[in-house]
Every structure is written in C-alpha cells, then in structure tokens.
Scaffold this motif. Sequence first.
Motif, PDB file in Angstrom:
ATOM      1  N   ASN A  85       0.825  -1.069  -0.050  1.00 57.94           N
ATOM      2  CA  ASN A  85      -0.023   0.108   0.042  1.00 57.94           C
ATOM      3  C   ASN A  85       0.767   1.200  -0.030  1.00 57.94           C
ATOM      4  OD1 ASN A  85      -2.384  -1.457   0.151  1.00 57.94           O
ATOM      5  ND2 ASN A  85      -2.258  -1.696   2.406  1.00 57.94           N
ATOM      6  N   HIS A  86       0.361   2.287  -0.630  1.00 60.92           N
ATOM      7  CA  HIS A  86       1.156   3.599  -0.651  1.00 60.92           C
ATOM      8  C   HIS A  86       0.724   4.462   0.543  1.00 60.92           C
ATOM      9  CE1 HIS A  86       1.439   2.232  -4.949  1.00 60.92           C
ATOM     10  NE2 HIS A  86       2.516   3.128  -4.639  1.00 60.92           N
ATOM     11  N   GLY A  87       1.273   4.130   1.562  1.00 62.09           N
ATOM     12  CA  GLY A  87       0.666   4.982   2.953  1.00 62.09           C
ATOM     13  C   GLY A  87       1.394   6.121   3.043  1.00 62.09           C
ATOM     14  N   ASP A  88       0.737   7.061   3.792  1.00 62.24           N
ATOM     15  CA  ASP A  88       1.100   8.443   3.819  1.00 62.24           C
ATOM     16  C   ASP A  88       2.590   8.584   4.931  1.00 62.24           C
ATOM     17  OD1 ASP A  88      -1.348   9.371   2.735  1.00 62.24           O
ATOM     18  OD2 ASP A  88      -2.228   9.500   4.834  1.00 62.24           O
ATOM     19  N   GLU A  89       3.002   7.775   5.387  1.00 64.11           N
ATOM     20  CA  GLU A  89       4.316   7.661   5.990  1.00 64.11           C
ATOM     21  C   GLU A  89       4.771   6.309   5.796  1.00 64.11           C
ATOM     22  OE1 GLU A  89       4.298   9.060   9.815  1.00 64.11           O
ATOM     23  OE2 GLU A  89       2.757  10.733   9.640  1.00 64.11           O
ATOM     24  N   PRO A  90       5.317   5.908   4.321  1.00 59.49           N
ATOM     25  CA  PRO A  90       5.982   4.729   4.137  1.00 59.49           C
ATOM     26  C   PRO A  90       7.198   4.429   5.000  1.00 59.49           C
ATOM     27  CG  PRO A  90       6.563   6.426   2.478  1.00 59.49           C
ATOM     28  CD  PRO A  90       5.650   6.862   3.281  1.00 59.49           C
TER      29      PRO A  90
END
Length: 195
Positions: A175-180
């Motif tokens: 997933n392309h999270g907000d804080e990878p």
Amino acid sequence: MDEVALRLARPEDAAAIQQIYGYYVENTAITCEVITPSITELTGRIQKTQQRFPYLVATLGDQVVGFAYVSPANPRYAYQWTVETSIYVDRNCRGRHVGTKLYDMLEEICRRMKVVNMTAHIVYPHDDQPDQYLTLASPKFHEAYGYRLAGRFYKNVYKFDKWYDMIWMEKSIANHGDEPTPIVNFNQIKDQFFS
C-alpha cells in the motif's frame, strides 16, 4: 531430474552469468548493451548490487541457469520505495519455471525490504511486431505477473540497425501509505531467506 534452486550470487558466478547474459547482448534487443561485459565488470556489478539489494542466481545441480536482481529506479532519496527488476534465464533452460522462481523470490524479498513499487524497463518493437531480435515474451511475462503498462518511449533504443521503443511496466506490492517505512537494506534480512 534436478530441481531449480535459488541462492545469492557469488563473485565466482560472474563467468556463468556472462555466458547467459552474453547471448542476449549479442543476439537480441532485450538488453541495450551491445558488448558483453567482462567477468571483472560483472563481478563488480554483483558486489555493488549486494551492498543494498538482492542479486540471485538459479541453479540446476551445480550449473547457474538464471539470475535476477533489483536496483534503485533512481538513486535520489524520494525514489527509495521503487526498484527496477532485471532477470535473465539461460536460453536452453526455458520451460523449467526458472524465471518464475526468481521473480517469486525477488518479490517476497522486496516486500520484506518495504519496497512499494517494482518496475521493469522493457525494449519493445516500435511497430508492435516481434522480429528476429525481439519477442513479446518479456511484456507478456510481466503482465501475467500483475504488472501494468506505465509508459512508452518511442524509438528510444537503436540496436541491430533498427529503432525500438522502450516500455515501462510497474507493479505495486504494498500500500502507498502516507508515511512509508524507510527501505530496509537487504543485508539486514537476508538470513531470513538464505543461510
């Protein structure tokens, strides 16, 4: 009949890698190199890749029959979650699922490294028709693996007196999270895969 096994590449594998890769350099448009790299050059590439990323070989018995690795899609920091994949299989070893095994392992390693995007940069016939130097096997393989076309560069490669296009395919494996989470160096986790 021997089973295909995977392990980390070693410097002494450079000669076998050269033999596999040399065929593609000299006889196909799959790679943009036109001169087969020396064993010294390939040894250096293995060592450089393995400072941060996996470089794998597939073997049948004692024979190296394929290799695969990932590298940064771009060295700048903000690209760290995206890698470029490379895979080559001995032309005499097709049909043994060597490529599939290499890709399965690469993808699992990349997940554990916190990679989000895997990309493949693939030479493609400009007129969409295969020729004696280039088939459509690579894009079809990647498509079957869940990659999608992300872009096409027209007449970007010139080899064997002919212009070819370059396509970029991509696959998101997380997933392309907000804080990878920052990427994990492969050397920190390699014992999870290879003893």
